[in-house]
Motif scaffolding. Sequence first.
Motif, PDB file in Angstrom:
ATOM      1  N   GLY A   1       1.082  -1.051  -0.035  1.00  9.61           N
ATOM      2  CA  GLY A   1       0.568   0.038  -0.462  1.00  9.61           C
ATOM      3  C   GLY A   1       0.527   1.563  -0.199  1.00  9.61           C
ATOM      4  N   GLY A   2       0.403   2.171  -0.022  1.00  6.38           N
ATOM      5  CA  GLY A   2       0.750   3.473   0.430  1.00  6.38           C
ATOM      6  C   GLY A   2       1.620   3.868   1.338  1.00  6.38           C
TER       7      GLY A   2
ATOM      8  N   GLN B   1       1.579   6.274  -7.808  1.00  5.72           N
ATOM      9  CA  GLN B   1       0.462   5.902  -7.372  1.00  5.72           C
ATOM     10  C   GLN B   1       0.130   6.086  -5.796  1.00  5.72           C
ATOM     11  OE1 GLN B   1      -2.298   2.815  -9.149  1.00  5.72           O
ATOM     12  NE2 GLN B   1      -1.247   3.439 -11.107  1.00  5.72           N
ATOM     13  N   TYR B   2       1.549   4.733  -4.999  1.00  2.00           N
ATOM     14  CA  TYR B   2       1.548   4.203  -3.908  1.00  2.00           C
ATOM     15  C   TYR B   2       2.274   5.775  -3.097  1.00  2.00           C
ATOM     16  CZ  TYR B   2      -0.711   0.407  -5.430  1.00  2.00           C
ATOM     17  OH  TYR B   2      -1.764  -0.744  -5.640  1.00  2.00           O
TER      18      TYR B   2
ATOM     19  N   GLY C   1       4.103   9.318  -1.330  1.00  2.00           N
ATOM     20  CA  GLY C   1       4.249  10.496  -1.403  1.00  2.00           C
ATOM     21  C   GLY C   1       5.218  11.642  -2.001  1.00  2.00           C
TER      22      GLY C   1
ATOM     23  N   GLY D   1       1.086  10.887   1.690  1.00  2.00           N
ATOM     24  CA  GLY D   1       1.080   9.862   0.967  1.00  2.00           C
ATOM     25  C   GLY D   1       0.030   9.212   1.156  1.00  2.00           C
ATOM     26  N   PRO D   2      -0.396   7.901   0.400  1.00  2.00           N
ATOM     27  CA  PRO D   2      -1.879   7.675   0.474  1.00  2.00           C
ATOM     28  C   PRO D   2      -1.764   6.344   1.917  1.00  2.00           C
ATOM     29  CG  PRO D   2      -0.733   7.043  -2.081  1.00  2.00           C
ATOM     30  CD  PRO D   2       0.232   7.847  -0.844  1.00  2.00           C
ATOM     31  N   PHE D   3      -2.430   5.986   2.138  1.00  2.00           N
ATOM     32  CA  PHE D   3      -3.035   5.544   3.155  1.00  2.00           C
ATOM     33  C   PHE D   3      -2.126   3.612   3.313  1.00  2.00           C
ATOM     34  CE2 PHE D   3      -4.906   1.701   6.339  1.00  2.00           C
ATOM     35  CZ  PHE D   3      -4.291   2.580   7.108  1.00  2.00           C
TER      36      PHE D   3
ATOM     37  N   ASP E   1      -4.421  11.018   4.856  1.00  2.00           N
ATOM     38  CA  ASP E   1      -4.999  11.881   3.707  1.00  2.00           C
ATOM     39  C   ASP E   1      -4.002  12.448   3.420  1.00  2.00           C
ATOM     40  OD1 ASP E   1      -6.538  13.593   1.844  1.00  2.00           O
ATOM     41  OD2 ASP E   1      -7.622  14.894   4.119  1.00  2.00           O
ATOM     42  N   ALA E   2      -3.906  11.686   2.197  1.00  2.00           N
ATOM     43  CA  ALA E   2      -3.061  11.607   1.010  1.00  2.00           C
ATOM     44  C   ALA E   2      -2.772  13.229   0.283  1.00  2.00           C
ATOM     45  CB  ALA E   2      -3.098  10.850  -0.621  1.00  2.00           C
ATOM     46  N   ARG E   3      -3.387  14.087   0.162  1.00  2.00           N
ATOM     47  CA  ARG E   3      -3.820  15.165  -1.072  1.00  2.00           C
ATOM     48  C   ARG E   3      -2.771  16.431   0.568  1.00  2.00           C
ATOM     49  NH1 ARG E   3      -9.927  15.896  -0.093  1.00  2.00           N
ATOM     50  NH2 ARG E   3     -10.096  15.168   1.954  1.00  2.00           N
TER      51      ARG E   3
END
Length: 465
Positions: free
Chosen positions: A387-388, A410-411, A413, A434-436, A441-443
Amino acid sequence: MKGKITTFHCRSNTPNPISYEVSSLEDLDRKICLAQEVYESKLWDNPLVRRSFFEHLTLQLIDRQADLMAIYCRESSLTEERFLREFSRMLHQIKVYEREGALRIEPLAAQSFNDRTLIKRLLPLGPIAVFGASNFPLAYGTLGGDTIGALASGCPVIVKGHPLHAGTSAFLAEIAEETLKCLDLPRGIFGHVLDDGFELGQKLIQDPRILGGAFTGSLVGGMSLFQLANQRKNPIPFFAEMGSLNPVIILDNVPNLEEQVNCLASAITEDAGQFCTKPGIILVPKEMFLKAQELLVQHFTAIPSHPMLHPSIYERYVSRLKEIEQHLTVNRFGEPIPWHGLSALVSLSLAEFLNLEPLHHEVFGPFTCLLSYEEPSQLKDLFRCIGGQLTVSFMGLNPENEPLWEFAQQYAGRMIVNGVPTGVLVERNMHHGGPFPSSTDARFSSVGEASLFRFLRPISVQKNY
Ligand code: NAP
């Protein structure tokens, strides 16, 4: 009955002499009440008021640097050299976030229509709860990025100090409180509490007067507080920055394998690998696997071990290694010394790794997994499995591997070419998150000027003719 917190000096294997009072629930309530008053008064919305606070705070910190360093080193077992780096980062954060906070209050250009004008600007979110991590007592601590970012955005802050460096936290809080007093500013701008358990932190994030939360620390801690923030009657944004495996992919055109592996080994062992960006997985083409392993072993054998931050962090590290040891051999390097994290390595194929769940999440300490792969396309399965990530690094890159580079984004930060992931610059173009599961919160970033957006919310003002 609440107790006292005593910290520990792992380097000398002795408890520190001073202990710190645990805050009461009444004290927490009073501080939240004061923070709410400040928020409602809008006094702290004024960037000129904030500037005078930050300037004075900086001078006070510089003035008391020597005392701060003594407590920091005693409680974390980190070196004076590391203190100096973190200290200057803390001052830099104060300067750039103060400037950014002042810019953020400027509205966007007004839009005029036939019947109305529209103006949009950003407002402070409200009183913010901050929870820092044990491994950066300054940069992610009581006056670290989250606290300063929230204050610079115009939000009052309540910090739940980290018990493993309670003295450093209390000392920094005292400097902030004295600065407010000296400038005749309300105490509610900055509050600080200490606890020897989770009660106060949980109450803090559940309190309806708290309107946002920022956390740096473990996945378990971050998720537990994130859930509480979401289960409230009035759910609030809660930004948790958590651990990461930070995979490093060595490709067959790596410019200089020896140099790159040596840099990686230093990043894994520096300060006992107690970094959220420590390279936790290194992937090597199978033809280079033995060479990479030999280089890592040479480096790990030569580098002296480092004391860990606290016995509890050491114990967590040892127990994670034991958990992994139930499945495969863990090579440890160096002689055991009380509370020192010995560097450790496991070597296996990517296919084996994918089936070994205990390796799929962070081991906080000087440990890494060296994995061999057959061909780069296999690496997509790695990302689907873990995952992230805060960071993904590539050593070597060529047009043939471009699809993998794109896929990995995609994974991640932060994507790195030919460099190690440790060393997070406090700059405009930095993204730390980065993504979970690396963050909730990846934003949003927890580092750099953009980190202030976590503590601001937009409002439109519409005036009809
Ligand atoms: P931690 O144990 O999660 O502690 C962080 C803070 O959260 C402490 O104040 C802790 O209080 C509190 N806390 C933890 N669990 C809680 C719960 N269930 N309820 C209420 N409060 C809770 O983290 P740590 O061991 O100090 O820090 C190391 C971790 O931080 C590593 O995983 C590292 O990768 C990560 N980290 C991430 C970043 C990043 O930017 N992504 C940066 C630095 C470190 P107590 O101590 O009282 O439990």
